[in-house]
Design an enzyme around this catalytic site. Structure first.
Site, mmCIF file in Angstrom:
data_model
loop_
_atom_site.group_PDB
_atom_site.id
_atom_site.type_symbol
_atom_site.label_atom_id
_atom_site.label_comp_id
_atom_site.label_asym_id
_atom_site.label_seq_id
_atom_site.Cartn_x
_atom_site.Cartn_y
_atom_site.Cartn_z
ATOM 1 N N LYS A 111 0.820 -1.215 0.000
ATOM 2 C CA LYS A 111 0.000 0.000 0.000
ATOM 3 C C LYS A 111 0.853 1.264 0.000
ATOM 4 C CE LYS A 111 -4.303 -1.920 1.225
ATOM 5 N NZ LYS A 111 -5.637 -1.640 0.817
ATOM 6 N N LYS A 192 -5.040 -9.488 -6.053
ATOM 7 C CA LYS A 192 -6.317 -9.807 -5.400
ATOM 8 C C LYS A 192 -7.377 -8.751 -5.725
ATOM 9 C CE LYS A 192 -6.500 -7.828 -0.741
ATOM 10 N NZ LYS A 192 -7.851 -7.439 -0.446
ATOM 11 N N LYS A 195 -11.466 -3.548 -2.782
ATOM 12 C CA LYS A 195 -12.497 -2.534 -2.969
ATOM 13 C C LYS A 195 -11.926 -1.162 -3.230
ATOM 14 C CE LYS A 195 -14.133 -3.085 1.700
ATOM 15 N NZ LYS A 195 -12.934 -2.854 2.514
HETATM 16 P P1 ATP Z 1 -8.991 -2.358 0.557
HETATM 17 O O1 ATP Z 1 -8.927 -2.513 -0.929
HETATM 18 O O2 ATP Z 1 -9.481 -1.021 0.991
HETATM 19 O O3 ATP Z 1 -7.717 -2.761 1.235
HETATM 20 P P2 ATP Z 1 -10.328 -4.903 0.801
HETATM 21 O O4 ATP Z 1 -11.291 -5.108 -0.309
HETATM 22 O O5 ATP Z 1 -9.036 -5.630 0.749
HETATM 23 O O6 ATP Z 1 -10.112 -3.357 1.056
HETATM 24 P P3 ATP Z 1 -10.885 -5.228 3.672
HETATM 25 O O7 ATP Z 1 -11.853 -4.323 4.322
HETATM 26 O O8 ATP Z 1 -9.442 -4.933 3.860
HETATM 27 O O9 ATP Z 1 -11.168 -5.301 2.094
HETATM 28 O O10 ATP Z 1 -11.158 -6.732 4.088
HETATM 29 C C1 ATP Z 1 -12.326 -7.247 4.645
HETATM 30 C C2 ATP Z 1 -12.212 -8.762 4.632
HETATM 31 O O11 ATP Z 1 -12.302 -9.250 3.289
HETATM 32 C C3 ATP Z 1 -10.881 -9.286 5.172
HETATM 33 O O12 ATP Z 1 -11.133 -10.459 5.942
HETATM 34 C C4 ATP Z 1 -10.098 -9.646 3.945
HETATM 35 O O13 ATP Z 1 -9.147 -10.662 4.173
HETATM 36 C C5 ATP Z 1 -11.213 -10.130 3.031
HETATM 37 N N1 ATP Z 1 -10.845 -9.968 1.613
HETATM 38 C C6 ATP Z 1 -10.544 -8.818 0.984
HETATM 39 N N2 ATP Z 1 -10.273 -9.031 -0.302
HETATM 40 C C7 ATP Z 1 -10.389 -10.369 -0.512
HETATM 41 C C8 ATP Z 1 -10.235 -11.213 -1.647
HETATM 42 N N3 ATP Z 1 -9.896 -10.716 -2.824
HETATM 43 N N4 ATP Z 1 -10.451 -12.540 -1.495
HETATM 44 C C9 ATP Z 1 -10.811 -13.057 -0.290
HETATM 45 N N5 ATP Z 1 -10.963 -12.314 0.825
HETATM 46 C C10 ATP Z 1 -10.769 -10.982 0.723
#
Ligand code: ATP
Ligand code: LTN
Length: 327
Positions: A111, A192, A195
């Site tokens: 990040k 991955k 969001k």
């Molecule tokens: P950001 O992009 O802002 O970092 P994010 O989409 O990675 O956000 P988080 O709020 O960080 O989402 O994560 C919420 C939950 O979703 C966590 O348990 C994280 O491990 C899970 N998660 C996020 N992205 C994935 C993915 N691509 N596959 C499986 N689990 C995910």
């Protein structure tokens, strides 16, 4: 009953990876564990946020958690900043973590790499996450695979604090799904789905029009060799579709692979399974959105329940540390 805690950041619209990697298991866990689920708004502040957007995103995220099936009568659903002990214990965790430990965190490296502004909070973020978990004597933390390293750190911090100051924290375990632990971006299957990453065609949003979600699955990047096989390392695009289909239908991805000779039918079935997974959530979300005051009232109750657990824990921590008693 075991205690379960997990959190999600209000950093953008919830995507399919969040749902399959984390949220669906939160819903299952609430029936077999004493569970707390948290909209971690303080974690969102590690990158600059527009206040109006953060407010709206936090509320919409809470509503989405209700729509996926979190039952506020069973689980404790709340917003991190409503329980000030999170920030207080975070400082203690920053002082428990070693600089070198925080520097090794791959999420920080990813990040911060190429970012215009890297906040101190982005670096100390895992200490706040450890605080979230340790405040509630958490046994198990359902998260996606990307959080594995942060969970290891939370365990190390609990053990170190306990060794220095006496038994205070439960040492938590990560609970990572066997299927869809890391849903990949449909256009860039080497990274991955996320969001806050700007990849509209590669990211399926839980609340987007079903037709758009279907189109994105049908246009997902695969490869040229034409063979359907579950092999995430060598065939990331195809394996990602198999994992998504597997998670949506509760079937093992390698078993599913044997049923397909071509990519077309695999994409069609995956698109259909995604549509069937999202449709009921969208319907429920629309119903909840018709009464916005309802979500806010539930969050107030959730924060009260969480505070009743966090306050005595923090009092114990202060005592262990030798901070003078209040009043
Ligand atoms: P950001 O992009 O802002 O970092 P994010 O989409 O990675 O956000 P988080 O709020 O960080 O989402 O994560 C919420 C939950 O979703 C966590 O348990 C994280 O491990 C899970 N998660 C996020 N992205 C994935 C993915 N691509 N596959 C499986 N689990 C995910
Ligand atoms: N760091 C996590 C979100 C998060 C979390 C937590 C997850 C913050 N606090 C406590 C589980 C338990 C992330 O980036 N997905």
């Amino acid at each position: 009953m075991p205690r379960v805690f997990s959190g999600i950041k209000p950093t953008g619209p919830v995507q399919l990876g969040n749902l399959l990697g984390a949220l669906r298991r939160w819903v299952d866990d609430q029936h077999t564990a004493d569970s707390l689920y948290c909209v971690v708004d303080l974690h969102a502040l590690t990158v600059p946020q527009d206040p109006d957007i953060l407010r709206r995103t936090s509320e919409e995220l809470a509503r989405l958690l209700l729509a996926v099936g979190i039952d506020p009568d069973v689980a404790t659903l709340f917003v991190q900043s409503h329980v000030p002990e999170h920030a207080e214990l975070s400082w203690v965790m920053e002082c428990t973590a070693a600089f070198g430990e925080l520097r090794r965190m791959t999420q920080f490296k990813d990040k911060s790499d190429g970012a215009d502004f890297v906040s101190g909070g982005l670096f100390t973020y895992p200490a706040l996450m450890a605080a979230d978990i340790l405040l509630y004597d958490t046994d198990r933390v359902p998260v996606g695979d990307d959080q594995r390293q942060h969970l290891e750190l939370a365990r190390d911090l609990a053990l170190r604090f306990n060794a220095r100051y006496g038994d205070t924290f439960v040492v938590p375990e990560a609970s990572i799904p066997t299927v869809a632990a890391r849903v990949m971006d449909l256009q860039h299957p080497d990274r991955k789905m996320s969001k806050s990453e700007d990849s509209p065609q590669g990211t399926i949003l839980v609340l987007e029009p079903i037709d758009d979600a279907v189109r994105k699955v049908r246009r997902a990047v695969t490869d040229n060799d034409g063979e359907v096989r579950y092999d995430p390392e060598h065939k990331p695009g195809v394996s990602n579709l198999l994992a998504i289909l597997g998670a949506c239908t509760d079937t093992d991805p390698a078993t599913l692979a044997e049923r397909y000779e071509q990519y077309g039918p695999l994409k069609a079935d995956t698109a259909e399974a995604v549509a069937a997974t999202l449709a009921p959530i969208q319907k429920r979300y629309a119903e909840l959105a018709a009464d916005p005051g309802h979500t806010a009232a539930l969050l107030r109750q959730g924060a009260e329940k969480a505070r009743a657990m966090a306050e005595p824990k923090m009092a114990l921590v202060r005592q262990r540390l030798g901070l003078l008693a209040r009043g």
